[in-house]
Design a protein around this motif. Structure first.
Motif, PDB file in Angstrom:
ATOM      1  N   GLU A   1     -13.871  13.386   2.964  1.00  0.00           N
ATOM      2  CA  GLU A   1     -13.028  12.572   2.082  1.00  0.00           C
ATOM      3  C   GLU A   1     -11.613  12.419   2.636  1.00  0.00           C
ATOM      4  O   GLU A   1     -11.066  11.309   2.685  1.00  0.00           O
ATOM      5  CB  GLU A   1     -12.990  13.208   0.683  1.00  0.00           C
ATOM      6  CG  GLU A   1     -12.469  12.276  -0.381  1.00  0.00           C
ATOM      7  CD  GLU A   1     -12.646  12.881  -1.771  1.00  0.00           C
ATOM      8  OE1 GLU A   1     -11.658  12.854  -2.526  1.00  0.00           O
ATOM      9  OE2 GLU A   1     -13.749  13.360  -2.079  1.00  0.00           O
ATOM     10  N   LYS A   2     -11.013  13.524   3.076  1.00  0.00           N
ATOM     11  CA  LYS A   2      -9.660  13.466   3.635  1.00  0.00           C
ATOM     12  C   LYS A   2      -9.635  12.630   4.917  1.00  0.00           C
ATOM     13  O   LYS A   2      -8.747  11.810   5.120  1.00  0.00           O
ATOM     14  CB  LYS A   2      -9.139  14.879   3.911  1.00  0.00           C
ATOM     15  CG  LYS A   2      -7.735  14.893   4.464  1.00  0.00           C
ATOM     16  CD  LYS A   2      -7.219  16.298   4.675  1.00  0.00           C
ATOM     17  CE  LYS A   2      -5.801  16.272   5.225  1.00  0.00           C
ATOM     18  NZ  LYS A   2      -5.294  17.624   5.467  1.00  0.00           N
TER      19      LYS A   2
ATOM     20  N   TYR B   1      -9.859   8.907   4.175  1.00  0.00           N
ATOM     21  CA  TYR B   1      -8.578   8.429   3.650  1.00  0.00           C
ATOM     22  C   TYR B   1      -7.598   8.182   4.801  1.00  0.00           C
ATOM     23  O   TYR B   1      -6.967   7.122   4.880  1.00  0.00           O
ATOM     24  CB  TYR B   1      -7.991   9.434   2.657  1.00  0.00           C
ATOM     25  CG  TYR B   1      -6.577   9.116   2.267  1.00  0.00           C
ATOM     26  CD1 TYR B   1      -6.308   8.093   1.346  1.00  0.00           C
ATOM     27  CD2 TYR B   1      -5.512   9.795   2.827  1.00  0.00           C
ATOM     28  CE1 TYR B   1      -4.995   7.784   1.006  1.00  0.00           C
ATOM     29  CE2 TYR B   1      -4.205   9.494   2.493  1.00  0.00           C
ATOM     30  CZ  TYR B   1      -3.955   8.484   1.578  1.00  0.00           C
ATOM     31  OH  TYR B   1      -2.666   8.168   1.239  1.00  0.00           O
ATOM     32  N   LEU B   2      -7.479   9.146   5.692  1.00  0.00           N
ATOM     33  CA  LEU B   2      -6.551   9.019   6.826  1.00  0.00           C
ATOM     34  C   LEU B   2      -6.949   7.896   7.777  1.00  0.00           C
ATOM     35  O   LEU B   2      -6.100   7.149   8.257  1.00  0.00           O
ATOM     36  CB  LEU B   2      -6.464  10.349   7.586  1.00  0.00           C
ATOM     37  CG  LEU B   2      -5.846  11.514   6.832  1.00  0.00           C
ATOM     38  CD1 LEU B   2      -6.120  12.816   7.559  1.00  0.00           C
ATOM     39  CD2 LEU B   2      -4.354  11.293   6.654  1.00  0.00           C
TER      40      LEU B   2
ATOM     41  N   GLU C   1      -3.618  16.082  11.805  1.00  0.00           N
ATOM     42  CA  GLU C   1      -3.830  16.616  10.460  1.00  0.00           C
ATOM     43  C   GLU C   1      -4.666  17.895  10.448  1.00  0.00           C
ATOM     44  O   GLU C   1      -4.971  18.432   9.397  1.00  0.00           O
ATOM     45  CB  GLU C   1      -4.500  15.551   9.588  1.00  0.00           C
ATOM     46  CG  GLU C   1      -3.641  14.340   9.333  1.00  0.00           C
ATOM     47  CD  GLU C   1      -2.388  14.657   8.519  1.00  0.00           C
ATOM     48  OE1 GLU C   1      -2.459  15.513   7.617  1.00  0.00           O
ATOM     49  OE2 GLU C   1      -1.336  14.042   8.793  1.00  0.00           O
TER      50      GLU C   1
ATOM     51  N   ASP D   1     -14.614  17.958   5.119  1.00  0.00           N
ATOM     52  CA  ASP D   1     -13.414  17.203   5.505  1.00  0.00           C
ATOM     53  C   ASP D   1     -13.594  15.696   5.384  1.00  0.00           C
ATOM     54  O   ASP D   1     -12.661  14.936   5.657  1.00  0.00           O
ATOM     55  CB  ASP D   1     -13.035  17.526   6.952  1.00  0.00           C
ATOM     56  CG  ASP D   1     -12.558  18.949   7.128  1.00  0.00           C
ATOM     57  OD1 ASP D   1     -11.900  19.466   6.205  1.00  0.00           O
ATOM     58  OD2 ASP D   1     -12.835  19.538   8.188  1.00  0.00           O
TER      59      ASP D   1
ATOM     60  N   ILE E   1      -7.831  18.324  11.371  1.00  0.00           N
ATOM     61  CA  ILE E   1      -9.236  18.132  11.004  1.00  0.00           C
ATOM     62  C   ILE E   1     -10.095  18.232  12.256  1.00  0.00           C
ATOM     63  O   ILE E   1      -9.899  17.493  13.223  1.00  0.00           O
ATOM     64  CB  ILE E   1      -9.440  16.774  10.305  1.00  0.00           C
ATOM     65  CG1 ILE E   1      -8.669  16.745   8.990  1.00  0.00           C
ATOM     66  CG2 ILE E   1     -10.932  16.508  10.075  1.00  0.00           C
ATOM     67  CD1 ILE E   1      -8.708  15.423   8.253  1.00  0.00           C
TER      68      ILE E   1
END
Length: 82
Positions: free
Chosen positions: A72-73, A76-77, A29, A70, A31
């Motif tokens: 929060e994303k 979630y992932l 992703e 980064d 990150i």
């Protein structure tokens, strides 16, 4: 060397396979992340009993940290990693 304290822990596990899946997910992703691995074999040898070493079931602790922006994303992932 000076480091800004802008990274936050988003994932902790004692399962190496899950750690690798989590790392792969963040990479896929795009990150940026840092990892920390705590070797419990060393910690046990510094005052624990010899029986509590690797043969005693002690596992390493794997941590993943990401930039605050980064977080929060990433969380979630990583909730989907199984």
């Amino acid at each position: 060397m000076f480091f800004k304290n802008n990274r936050q822990e988003v994932y902790v596990t004692m399962d190496q396979e899950l750690f690798m899946k989590a790392r792969d997910t963040l990479s896929r992703e795009g990150i940026d992340y840092k990892t920390e691995i705590v070797n419990n074999n060393i910690r046990t040898g510094m005052g624990g009993s010899a029986a509590a070493g690797r043969g005693g079931g002690q596992k390493d602790i794997y941590r993943i940290l990401v930039d605050k922006t980064d977080r929060e994303k990433a969380e979630y992932l990583l909730r989907q990693v199984k």
